[in-house]
Design a protein around this motif. Structure first.
Motif, PDB file in Angstrom:
ATOM      1  N   LEU A  54       0.829  -1.207   0.000  1.00 41.51           N
ATOM      2  CA  LEU A  54       0.000   0.000   0.000  1.00 41.51           C
ATOM      3  C   LEU A  54       0.863   1.257   0.000  1.00 41.51           C
ATOM      4  O   LEU A  54       0.593   2.212  -0.737  1.00 41.51           O
ATOM      5  CB  LEU A  54      -0.927   0.001   1.218  1.00 41.51           C
ATOM      6  N   LYS A  55       1.902   1.252   0.814  1.00 42.99           N
ATOM      7  CA  LYS A  55       2.791   2.416   0.860  1.00 42.99           C
ATOM      8  C   LYS A  55       3.547   2.574  -0.459  1.00 42.99           C
ATOM      9  O   LYS A  55       3.726   3.695  -0.954  1.00 42.99           O
ATOM     10  CB  LYS A  55       3.777   2.265   2.024  1.00 42.99           C
ATOM     11  N   GLN A  56       3.950   1.462  -1.034  1.00 38.76           N
ATOM     12  CA  GLN A  56       4.719   1.496  -2.271  1.00 38.76           C
ATOM     13  C   GLN A  56       3.920   2.105  -3.427  1.00 38.76           C
ATOM     14  O   GLN A  56       4.484   2.788  -4.291  1.00 38.76           O
ATOM     15  CB  GLN A  56       5.164   0.078  -2.649  1.00 38.76           C
ATOM     16  N   VAL A  57       2.604   1.874  -3.460  1.00 35.43           N
ATOM     17  CA  VAL A  57       1.787   2.376  -4.567  1.00 35.43           C
ATOM     18  C   VAL A  57       1.199   3.763  -4.284  1.00 35.43           C
ATOM     19  O   VAL A  57       0.354   4.240  -5.037  1.00 35.43           O
ATOM     20  CB  VAL A  57       0.654   1.388  -4.919  1.00 35.43           C
ATOM     21  N   GLY A  58       1.638   4.402  -3.202  1.00 38.67           N
ATOM     22  CA  GLY A  58       1.268   5.788  -2.970  1.00 38.67           C
ATOM     23  C   GLY A  58       0.147   6.032  -1.991  1.00 38.67           C
ATOM     24  O   GLY A  58      -0.321   7.169  -1.834  1.00 38.67           O
ATOM     25  N   ILE A  59      -0.312   4.977  -1.316  1.00 39.98           N
ATOM     26  CA  ILE A  59      -1.312   5.120  -0.250  1.00 39.98           C
ATOM     27  C   ILE A  59      -0.570   5.240   1.073  1.00 39.98           C
ATOM     28  O   ILE A  59       0.511   4.677   1.242  1.00 39.98           O
ATOM     29  CB  ILE A  59      -2.258   3.907  -0.248  1.00 39.98           C
ATOM     30  N   ASN A  60      -1.137   5.978   2.014  1.00 37.67           N
ATOM     31  CA  ASN A  60      -0.462   6.218   3.296  1.00 37.67           C
ATOM     32  C   ASN A  60      -1.152   5.458   4.430  1.00 37.67           C
ATOM     33  O   ASN A  60      -2.107   5.959   5.026  1.00 37.67           O
ATOM     34  CB  ASN A  60      -0.445   7.718   3.612  1.00 37.67           C
ATOM     35  N   PRO A  61      -0.688   4.231   4.729  1.00 37.12           N
ATOM     36  CA  PRO A  61      -1.279   3.490   5.841  1.00 37.12           C
ATOM     37  C   PRO A  61      -0.715   3.944   7.187  1.00 37.12           C
ATOM     38  O   PRO A  61       0.479   4.239   7.312  1.00 37.12           O
ATOM     39  CB  PRO A  61      -0.885   2.040   5.547  1.00 37.12           C
ATOM     40  N   VAL A  62      -1.588   4.006   8.180  1.00 36.66           N
ATOM     41  CA  VAL A  62      -1.198   4.252   9.572  1.00 36.66           C
ATOM     42  C   VAL A  62      -1.735   3.074  10.378  1.00 36.66           C
ATOM     43  O   VAL A  62      -2.930   2.775  10.320  1.00 36.66           O
ATOM     44  CB  VAL A  62      -1.781   5.576  10.097  1.00 36.66           C
ATOM     45  N   VAL A  63      -0.870   2.410  11.119  1.00 36.41           N
ATOM     46  CA  VAL A  63      -1.243   1.195  11.850  1.00 36.41           C
ATOM     47  C   VAL A  63      -1.369   1.504  13.343  1.00 36.41           C
ATOM     48  O   VAL A  63      -0.463   2.085  13.945  1.00 36.41           O
ATOM     49  CB  VAL A  63      -0.203   0.079  11.632  1.00 36.41           C
ATOM     50  N   VAL A  64      -2.488   1.118  13.925  1.00 37.23           N
ATOM     51  CA  VAL A  64      -2.687   1.146  15.379  1.00 37.23           C
ATOM     52  C   VAL A  64      -2.946  -0.288  15.814  1.00 37.23           C
ATOM     53  O   VAL A  64      -3.802  -0.957  15.243  1.00 37.23           O
ATOM     54  CB  VAL A  64      -3.886   2.027  15.774  1.00 37.23           C
ATOM     55  N   HIS A  65      -2.199  -0.781  16.788  1.00 34.86           N
ATOM     56  CA  HIS A  65      -2.314  -2.195  17.145  1.00 34.86           C
ATOM     57  C   HIS A  65      -2.805  -2.402  18.566  1.00 34.86           C
ATOM     58  O   HIS A  65      -2.687  -1.526  19.430  1.00 34.86           O
ATOM     59  CB  HIS A  65      -0.964  -2.905  16.970  1.00 34.86           C
ATOM     60  N   GLY A  66      -3.385  -3.581  18.782  1.00 34.29           N
ATOM     61  CA  GLY A  66      -3.763  -4.012  20.121  1.00 34.29           C
ATOM     62  C   GLY A  66      -2.671  -4.878  20.724  1.00 34.29           C
ATOM     63  O   GLY A  66      -1.508  -4.793  20.362  1.00 34.29           O
ATOM     64  N   GLY A  67      -3.087  -5.753  21.657  1.00 34.80           N
ATOM     65  CA  GLY A  67      -2.108  -6.625  22.302  1.00 34.80           C
ATOM     66  C   GLY A  67      -2.609  -7.221  23.599  1.00 34.80           C
ATOM     67  O   GLY A  67      -1.815  -7.583  24.468  1.00 34.80           O
ATOM     68  N   GLY A  68      -3.942  -7.355  23.735  1.00 34.70           N
ATOM     69  CA  GLY A  68      -4.513  -7.879  24.977  1.00 34.70           C
ATOM     70  C   GLY A  68      -3.999  -9.242  25.379  1.00 34.70           C
ATOM     71  O   GLY A  68      -3.598  -9.443  26.539  1.00 34.70           O
ATOM     72  N   PRO A  69      -3.983 -10.236  24.480  1.00 36.94           N
ATOM     73  CA  PRO A  69      -3.478 -11.564  24.861  1.00 36.94           C
ATOM     74  C   PRO A  69      -2.024 -11.539  25.313  1.00 36.94           C
ATOM     75  O   PRO A  69      -1.645 -12.247  26.258  1.00 36.94           O
ATOM     76  CB  PRO A  69      -3.652 -12.379  23.573  1.00 36.94           C
ATOM     77  N   GLN A  70      -1.215 -10.724  24.657  1.00 37.58           N
ATOM     78  CA  GLN A  70       0.197 -10.633  25.041  1.00 37.58           C
ATOM     79  C   GLN A  70       0.358 -10.007  26.421  1.00 37.58           C
ATOM     80  O   GLN A  70       1.203 -10.426  27.217  1.00 37.58           O
ATOM     81  CB  GLN A  70       0.979  -9.817  23.985  1.00 37.58           C
TER      82      GLN A  70
END
Length: 295
Positions: free
Chosen positions: A51-67
């Motif tokens: 997605l980033k390579q083709v010119g879209i700007n992804p922003v990732v927000v992650h969880g982590g409850g099990p960890q």
């Protein structure tokens, strides 16, 4: 030859979506099995990189409850939940911050970098990204004649988002990967915040064209258990009212409705257990989940 034609058809199908979303921001909440199974981790990382390579700007927000639960168990601390939210004392907050902003965040960053992307890990403390306030919940207490106010400790809600650091990273072609740990500057306190809510708030602040929640369900199902591929705000509220949408889906769906109401173009709930779920939802005609749009 037939296989080659099918692959070419897939690329042609993606073209109008690549054109439509070029230079647009898409905020993705990353959670569930997609964060646990190794093949799905690799699939997600490659999707973000493409997605980033083709010119879209992804922003990732992650969880982590099990960890978080796993590491609390290692130190002999029992997890406690009220209304689905983790009670977070100071010791638990230390573990939450260590796991989310440290172990989980850096693994996601490493996976994206391994796939050929340029990812940078952040928490809400970095650049004053997530300004948080303490959350209280109310519970009916007939014996007191007033609602009981429950203190969840270091559990917070988003007060404000400072997008400066995200825009700076975007201009340098980096992918932000954000742990949902907020900060109250004047009080010097960290807060554990629901990752869906953080993703929604960031999508609103950035004026994102899409908010996408990766889950362990196919999307919203109707009363006959068929996937609803598209829903308007009014139709969704009706399904909540009549009980078709219930339980743990309600807060996720409400997060999507709030984002759309605040100006985010569309919000999606998709099944992160499907390899390359992001690409299938964003770059194909049919998609794989439920998309929420204004009326």
């Amino acid at each position: 030859m037939k296989h080659s034609r099918q692959r070419a058809g897939t690329l042609v199908e993606a073209l109008p979506y690549l054109q439509r979303f070029a230079d647009q921001t898409i905020v993705i909440k990353y959670g569930g099995n997609a964060m646990v199974e190794e093949d799905l981790k690799a699939s997600f990382a490659s999707d973000i990189t493409l997605l980033k390579q083709v010119g879209i700007n992804p922003v990732v927000v992650h969880g982590g409850g099990p960890q978080i639960g796993k590491h609390l168990a290692k130190i002999g601390k029992e997890a406690k939940f009220i209304n689905g939210m983790r009670v977070t004392d100071s010791e638990t907050m230390d573990v939450v911050e260590m796991v989310l902003a440290g172990l989980v965040n850096k693994e996601i960053v490493a996976n994206i970098n391994k796939a050929g992307g340029k990812a940078v890990g952040l928490s809400g403390k970095d650049g004053g990204l997530i300004c948080a306030r303490k959350m209280h919940i109310k519970r009916d207490a007939p014996e007191l004649n007033v609602p009981e106010i429950i203190d969840l400790g270091h559990v917070g809600h988003v007060h404000a988002i400072n997008t400066d650091i995200l825009k700076l990273l975007e201009s340098d072609r980096f992918v932000p990967v954000i742990a949902p740990v907020g900060y109250h500057k004047s009080e010097g306190l960290s807060f554990n915040i629901n990752a869906d809510l953080v993703a929604g708030a960031i999508a609103e602040a950035l004026g994102a064209c899409k908010l996408i929640l990766l889950t362990d369900v196919a999307g919203v199902l109707d009363d006959e258990k068929n996937l609803c591929s598209q829903l308007t705000t009014d139709a969704t509220k009706a399904m909540i009212k009549n009980g078709t949408i219930g339980g743990g889906m309600i807060p996720k769906v409400q997060c999507c409705l709030d984002a759309v109401d605040a100006g985010v173009g569309q919000a999606h709930i998709i099944d992160g257990r499907v390899p390359h779920a992001l690409l299938l939802e964003i770059l194909t005609d049919e998609g794989i989940g439920t998309v929420f749009s204004p009326n």
